[in-house]
Design a protein around this motif. Structure first.
Motif, PDB file in Angstrom:
ATOM      1  N   ILE A 115       6.115   7.208  -7.948  1.00 48.87           N
ATOM      2  CA  ILE A 115       5.910   8.535  -8.530  1.00 48.87           C
ATOM      3  C   ILE A 115       4.466   8.944  -8.286  1.00 48.87           C
ATOM      4  CG2 ILE A 115       5.909   9.896 -10.661  1.00 48.87           C
ATOM      5  CD1 ILE A 115       8.082   8.001 -11.696  1.00 48.87           C
ATOM      6  N   CYS A 116       4.280  10.203  -7.896  1.00 45.83           N
ATOM      7  CA  CYS A 116       2.950  10.774  -7.720  1.00 45.83           C
ATOM      8  C   CYS A 116       2.668  11.677  -8.921  1.00 45.83           C
ATOM      9  CB  CYS A 116       2.869  11.566  -6.425  1.00 45.83           C
ATOM     10  SG  CYS A 116       1.269  12.364  -6.186  1.00 45.83           S
ATOM     11  N   PRO A 117       1.672  11.357  -9.750  1.00 40.76           N
ATOM     12  CA  PRO A 117       1.381  12.194 -10.911  1.00 40.76           C
ATOM     13  C   PRO A 117       0.736  13.526 -10.534  1.00 40.76           C
ATOM     14  CG  PRO A 117      -0.201  10.417 -10.782  1.00 40.76           C
ATOM     15  CD  PRO A 117       0.816  10.174  -9.708  1.00 40.76           C
ATOM     16  N   ASP A 118       0.174  13.636  -9.343  1.00 37.88           N
ATOM     17  CA  ASP A 118      -0.503  14.868  -8.932  1.00 37.88           C
ATOM     18  C   ASP A 118       0.475  15.976  -8.579  1.00 37.88           C
ATOM     19  OD1 ASP A 118      -3.108  13.775  -9.235  1.00 37.88           O
ATOM     20  OD2 ASP A 118      -2.821  12.711  -7.337  1.00 37.88           O
ATOM     21  N   CYS A 119       1.539  15.630  -7.832  1.00 35.85           N
ATOM     22  CA  CYS A 119       2.484  16.665  -7.409  1.00 35.85           C
ATOM     23  C   CYS A 119       3.895  16.432  -7.959  1.00 35.85           C
ATOM     24  CB  CYS A 119       2.534  16.759  -5.889  1.00 35.85           C
ATOM     25  SG  CYS A 119       3.230  15.310  -5.080  1.00 35.85           S
ATOM     26  N   ALA A 120       4.095  15.361  -8.742  1.00 34.86           N
ATOM     27  CA  ALA A 120       5.370  15.012  -9.371  1.00 34.86           C
ATOM     28  C   ALA A 120       6.458  14.662  -8.351  1.00 34.86           C
ATOM     29  CB  ALA A 120       5.849  16.116 -10.305  1.00 34.86           C
ATOM     30  N   HIS A 121       6.063  14.235  -7.163  1.00 32.22           N
ATOM     31  CA  HIS A 121       7.022  13.824  -6.137  1.00 32.22           C
ATOM     32  C   HIS A 121       7.480  12.401  -6.425  1.00 32.22           C
ATOM     33  CE1 HIS A 121       9.009  13.715  -2.276  1.00 32.22           C
ATOM     34  NE2 HIS A 121       8.355  12.624  -1.949  1.00 32.22           N
ATOM     35  N   GLU A 122       8.788  12.137  -6.282  1.00 33.85           N
ATOM     36  CA  GLU A 122       9.363  10.813  -6.479  1.00 33.85           C
ATOM     37  C   GLU A 122      10.117  10.401  -5.219  1.00 33.85           C
ATOM     38  OE1 GLU A 122      11.919  10.967  -9.871  1.00 33.85           O
ATOM     39  OE2 GLU A 122      10.299  11.470 -11.254  1.00 33.85           O
ATOM     40  N   TRP A 123       9.995   9.121  -4.829  1.00 33.46           N
ATOM     41  CA  TRP A 123      10.733   8.606  -3.694  1.00 33.46           C
ATOM     42  C   TRP A 123      11.009   7.130  -3.920  1.00 33.46           C
ATOM     43  CZ3 TRP A 123       5.611   9.347  -3.931  1.00 33.46           C
ATOM     44  CH2 TRP A 123       4.761   8.362  -3.460  1.00 33.46           C
ATOM     45  N   SER A 124      12.055   6.626  -3.248  1.00 38.53           N
ATOM     46  CA  SER A 124      12.467   5.238  -3.478  1.00 38.53           C
ATOM     47  C   SER A 124      11.540   4.273  -2.751  1.00 38.53           C
ATOM     48  CB  SER A 124      13.908   5.028  -3.025  1.00 38.53           C
ATOM     49  OG  SER A 124      13.991   5.105  -1.625  1.00 38.53           O
ATOM     50  N   GLN A 125      11.420   3.063  -3.295  1.00 39.87           N
ATOM     51  CA  GLN A 125      10.567   2.046  -2.687  1.00 39.87           C
ATOM     52  C   GLN A 125      11.148   1.552  -1.372  1.00 39.87           C
ATOM     53  OE1 GLN A 125       9.634  -1.065  -5.444  1.00 39.87           O
ATOM     54  NE2 GLN A 125       8.748   0.334  -6.943  1.00 39.87           N
ATOM     55  N   GLN A 126      12.470   1.531  -1.239  1.00 41.43           N
ATOM     56  CA  GLN A 126      13.085   1.068   0.004  1.00 41.43           C
ATOM     57  C   GLN A 126      12.822   2.056   1.135  1.00 41.43           C
ATOM     58  OE1 GLN A 126      14.872   1.192  -2.903  1.00 41.43           O
ATOM     59  NE2 GLN A 126      14.943  -0.995  -3.345  1.00 41.43           N
ATOM     60  N   ALA A 127      12.792   3.327   0.845  1.00 42.90           N
ATOM     61  CA  ALA A 127      12.577   4.340   1.881  1.00 42.90           C
ATOM     62  C   ALA A 127      11.107   4.456   2.254  1.00 42.90           C
ATOM     63  CB  ALA A 127      13.085   5.696   1.412  1.00 42.90           C
ATOM     64  N   ALA A 128      10.210   3.989   1.397  1.00 44.09           N
ATOM     65  CA  ALA A 128       8.777   4.165   1.640  1.00 44.09           C
ATOM     66  C   ALA A 128       8.269   3.311   2.787  1.00 44.09           C
ATOM     67  CB  ALA A 128       7.989   3.860   0.378  1.00 44.09           C
ATOM     68  N   VAL A 129       8.662   2.064   2.880  1.00 43.00           N
ATOM     69  CA  VAL A 129       8.123   1.157   3.885  1.00 43.00           C
ATOM     70  C   VAL A 129       8.637   1.462   5.288  1.00 43.00           C
ATOM     71  CG1 VAL A 129       7.954  -1.256   4.585  1.00 43.00           C
ATOM     72  CG2 VAL A 129       7.700  -0.623   2.179  1.00 43.00           C
ATOM     73  N   PRO A 130       9.970   1.582   5.546  1.00 43.53           N
ATOM     74  CA  PRO A 130      10.418   1.862   6.912  1.00 43.53           C
ATOM     75  C   PRO A 130       9.969   3.220   7.426  1.00 43.53           C
ATOM     76  CG  PRO A 130      12.229   1.013   5.595  1.00 43.53           C
ATOM     77  CD  PRO A 130      11.084   1.262   4.676  1.00 43.53           C
ATOM     78  N   ALA A 131       9.895   4.225   6.571  1.00 47.22           N
ATOM     79  CA  ALA A 131       9.479   5.558   7.027  1.00 47.22           C
ATOM     80  C   ALA A 131       8.047   5.530   7.515  1.00 47.22           C
ATOM     81  CB  ALA A 131       9.644   6.571   5.900  1.00 47.22           C
ATOM     82  N   ALA A 132       7.181   4.818   6.828  1.00 44.51           N
ATOM     83  CA  ALA A 132       5.785   4.736   7.240  1.00 44.51           C
ATOM     84  C   ALA A 132       5.661   3.978   8.562  1.00 44.51           C
ATOM     85  CB  ALA A 132       4.953   4.067   6.161  1.00 44.51           C
ATOM     86  N   ALA A 133       6.455   2.928   8.757  1.00 44.50           N
ATOM     87  CA  ALA A 133       6.392   2.153   9.988  1.00 44.50           C
ATOM     88  C   ALA A 133       6.909   2.965  11.170  1.00 44.50           C
ATOM     89  CB  ALA A 133       7.196   0.865   9.840  1.00 44.50           C
ATOM     90  N   ASP A 134       7.951   3.778  10.982  1.00 45.33           N
ATOM     91  CA  ASP A 134       8.491   4.586  12.067  1.00 45.33           C
ATOM     92  C   ASP A 134       7.514   5.670  12.497  1.00 45.33           C
ATOM     93  OD1 ASP A 134      10.799   3.116  12.110  1.00 45.33           O
ATOM     94  OD2 ASP A 134      11.955   4.545  10.899  1.00 45.33           O
TER      95      ASP A 134
END
Length: 115
Positions: free
Chosen positions: A23-42
């Protein structure tokens, strides 16, 4: 705290984990932990090269010259409208590797139009 990624929406580093979400407290954006790692690597592995008109180029594409180009170290001039087949994308100042009239050349994509 280095394994907590920055926010993909606002790019700030104030994110925190909450269960299976970041969770980002600045913009209130939420995303899953599983999607965070592969998306950054791609995103890091992809090489994005665009032609003079903003079209995405890929390995194996054909392009056409939009300007006469003098070949450095040679008396050869590549004319406008010359079609170049089977390009390869490379990182660096000149982002296309190709063969024209039997010569291997490295050219800039800003002088090309996707054919």
């Amino acid at each position: 705290m280095t394994d907590i990624p920055s926010c993909p929406k606002c790019h700030k580093e104030n994110t925190y984990p909450d269960g299976e979400l970041f969770i980002c407290p600045d913009c209130a954006h939420e995303w899953s932990q599983q999607a965070a790692v592969p998306a950054a690597a791609d995103d890091e592995d992809k090489l994005v090269v665009k032609d003079a008109y903003g079209n995405l180029l890929q390995d194996g594409d054909s392009v056409t010259l939009i300007k006469d180009l003098k070949v450095k170290g040679s008396s050869l001039t590549l004319k406008t409208g010359t079609k170049i087949k089977n390009i390869r994308l490379v990182a660096g100042d000149h982002d296309l590797d190709c063969r024209v009239d039997g010569m291997s050349l490295m050219l800039k994509s800003c002088f090309m139009k996707k054919a």
